[in-house]
Design a protein around this motif. Sequence first.
Motif, PDB file in Angstrom:
ATOM      1  N   GLU A 128       0.771  -1.145   0.048  1.00  0.00           N
ATOM      2  CA  GLU A 128      -0.152   0.199   0.076  1.00  0.00           C
ATOM      3  C   GLU A 128       0.701   1.304  -0.144  1.00  0.00           C
ATOM      4  N   ILE A 129       0.380   2.206  -0.718  1.00  0.00           N
ATOM      5  CA  ILE A 129       1.294   3.406  -0.757  1.00  0.00           C
ATOM      6  C   ILE A 129       0.421   4.620  -0.725  1.00  0.00           C
ATOM      7  N   GLY A 130       0.458   5.444   0.133  1.00  0.00           N
ATOM      8  CA  GLY A 130      -0.532   6.600   0.450  1.00  0.00           C
ATOM      9  C   GLY A 130       0.582   7.759   0.529  1.00  0.00           C
ATOM     10  N   PRO A 131      -0.122   8.593   0.746  1.00  0.00           N
ATOM     11  CA  PRO A 131       0.440  10.208   1.182  1.00  0.00           C
ATOM     12  C   PRO A 131       1.412  10.144   2.173  1.00  0.00           C
ATOM     13  N   LYS A 132       1.068   9.338   3.213  1.00  0.00           N
ATOM     14  CA  LYS A 132       1.754   9.537   4.664  1.00  0.00           C
ATOM     15  C   LYS A 132       3.108   8.660   4.230  1.00  0.00           C
ATOM     16  N   ASP A 133       2.915   7.633   3.324  1.00  0.00           N
ATOM     17  CA  ASP A 133       4.075   7.104   2.987  1.00  0.00           C
ATOM     18  C   ASP A 133       5.088   7.826   2.343  1.00  0.00           C
ATOM     19  N   ILE A 134       4.640   8.487   1.300  1.00  0.00           N
ATOM     20  CA  ILE A 134       5.441   9.421   0.352  1.00  0.00           C
ATOM     21  C   ILE A 134       5.982  10.280   1.335  1.00  0.00           C
ATOM     22  N   GLU A 135       5.475  10.781   2.242  1.00  0.00           N
ATOM     23  CA  GLU A 135       6.139  11.842   3.214  1.00  0.00           C
ATOM     24  C   GLU A 135       7.435  10.987   4.076  1.00  0.00           C
ATOM     25  N   GLY A 193       8.839   8.211   2.758  1.00  0.00           N
ATOM     26  CA  GLY A 193       9.625   7.526   1.846  1.00  0.00           C
ATOM     27  C   GLY A 193       9.414   5.939   2.180  1.00  0.00           C
ATOM     28  N   SER A 194       8.370   5.560   2.809  1.00  0.00           N
ATOM     29  CA  SER A 194       7.860   4.165   3.148  1.00  0.00           C
ATOM     30  C   SER A 194       6.677   3.526   2.305  1.00  0.00           C
ATOM     31  N   VAL A 195       6.479   2.254   2.462  1.00  0.00           N
ATOM     32  CA  VAL A 195       5.336   1.733   2.012  1.00  0.00           C
ATOM     33  C   VAL A 195       4.835   0.736   3.059  1.00  0.00           C
ATOM     34  N   MET A 209      10.660   0.929   4.864  1.00  0.00           N
ATOM     35  CA  MET A 209      11.137   2.073   3.796  1.00  0.00           C
ATOM     36  C   MET A 209      11.215   1.448   2.424  1.00  0.00           C
ATOM     37  N   GLU A 210      10.802   2.218   1.363  1.00  0.00           N
ATOM     38  CA  GLU A 210      10.461   1.752   0.147  1.00  0.00           C
ATOM     39  C   GLU A 210      11.876   1.195  -0.429  1.00  0.00           C
ATOM     40  N   ASP A 211      12.844   1.619  -0.344  1.00  0.00           N
ATOM     41  CA  ASP A 211      14.203   0.973  -0.864  1.00  0.00           C
ATOM     42  C   ASP A 211      14.397  -0.453  -0.252  1.00  0.00           C
ATOM     43  N   GLN A 212      13.987  -0.346   0.741  1.00  0.00           N
ATOM     44  CA  GLN A 212      14.200  -1.878   1.770  1.00  0.00           C
ATOM     45  C   GLN A 212      13.171  -2.659   0.990  1.00  0.00           C
ATOM     46  N   ALA A 213      12.148  -2.431   0.905  1.00  0.00           N
ATOM     47  CA  ALA A 213      11.026  -3.162   0.293  1.00  0.00           C
ATOM     48  C   ALA A 213      11.411  -3.780  -1.112  1.00  0.00           C
TER      49      ALA A 213
END
Length: 486
Positions: A349-356, A358-360, A378-382
């Motif tokens: 799931e990717i939402g506005p909070k994640d973008i802030e 850098g996570s998913v 973190m997105e990179d890690q995922a």
Amino acid sequence: MADNKNLTPRAEDFSTWYNEVVQRAELADYSPVRGSMVIRPWGYGIWENMQRALDEMFKETGHENAYFPLLIPLSFIEKEKEHIEGFAPELAVVTKAGGKELEEPYVIRPTSETIIYSMYAKWVQSYRDLPILMNQWANVMRWEMRTRLFLRTAEFLWQEGHTAHATAGEAEEETLMILDIYRKFMEDWIGMPPITGLKSESEKFAGAVRSYSCEALMQDNKALQAGTSHFLGQNFARQFDLKFQSEGGQEEYAWNTSWGVSTRLIGGLVMTHGDDKGLIVPPRLSPTQVVIVPILKGEDSSLVLEKTKEVESRLKAAGVRVKIDARDNVSPGVKYYEWERKGVPYRMEIGPKDIEKGSVALARRVVPSGAKRKSFVMEDQAVAEMPNLLEEFQTELRDASVARREENTVRGVRTINELQEALDGGAGFVFTGWNGDPSVEEEVKGLTKATIRCLPSEEFRSPQTPVKCVSGAGESVTEVAWARSY
RNA sequence: CGGGGUGUGGCUCAGUCCGGUAGAGCGCUGCGUUCGGGUCGCAGAGGUCCCCGGUUCGAAUCCGGGCACCCCGACCA
């Protein structure tokens, strides 16, 4: 179904659960023709992944694909006596074409031994033409009395390998090698660990000298024959005049093998891994391994969508099969349920909070006990971890199935009474001694509904070899695995 | 091929006993509102009541015949 949302639990009614999963995961649907089904994209995608893996293994071991025709002269089928006896009741026959009665009826292939070996006969003269190692991906038809989605349909898809060899030993070796390929495939790709072994005389393929099979244990503790490999001896070679001149100059009949797995494997997959939420597809076979659900909120929507596309391409680059579910007419929750029903291994799931941040958010189709449903990483890690996570999931599914098979296998059973008790107590495979007499099979089947699934291959045999036959009549000549089966 | 069950909007079903001109929930379409676990509101579309015949002023409903599908057993990947 109690309502439109939840499935019938497995414990309540396994076969209803199965039918619901197959349809609600959109694997397949009933067609207008009795006993036949439409394989929908999600189901066919799984089949394609199975095909790809198997095809590669066949080719690595020297086999080539070919295609033989759907229609077979009835007289061909009739040539091999046991073969026709085995198939006669379930043949669909074409008697009319072009508005006229045909001179000779054609059978819609129930399997292709006869047409294939008749052609091999034409192509083989010398031992130098051997071996022939061919496989075909095809549909076949058997007019079954009672049908079930994937497990037994009138028409089904499969591969059938057909080989011809100069010696019995070589053919036998081929038969066993393929059995091993099947077994590995079922373990490593489906996560459905079978036991392997030899079929008893009464359960073997009509026309074979010996049949070997992979027998997998489903969650209801019934066994599913998931793949077979047959040593045909010279049975078909004699009937179709498949001869060659040997190195020594004599004319000899070739030795054949045939082997197949079918879309039944998909049924096995469902009954091995599914849970009360729906299907669970092992990552290696899942058409989509990760589904990304964007959380769309007002003006952030386009930003979020952009981010999901970016993550999608990063995952693709890492070799992950990924899909964005960007529908804006359904809420995220609806998507979660839908993809869980279809058995996609991971959801992101990717939402506005994640973008802030850098996570998913990551959600796994099966959550280890005690763990939280979602993890935030973190997105990179995922992205970096995803290939490993998928492989871990794959392994976990297999290990769980191995454990389940072992937990539900009972060994060292000595009498028919004990066998009955074990089965009534919910056992899956039950191992006993056997004196080799078919009448014992009959008797046990009549009493317990269980049949000999196989005479297990060495590594599946019990540490202690049984001494007496389960019937009490005489010595055991071989250990056998009993189970109620599909 | 035996036993059981079911055929009514796309789906799940009510209505059938006791005949009176067809309903619910979900889904679908449109608009708005929501969106981090099955949003909410308003408006709307959609049905040869499996088929054929009979009874009746009138049949989803009663009678006769047929068909299909599902489930459970005997046979099979």
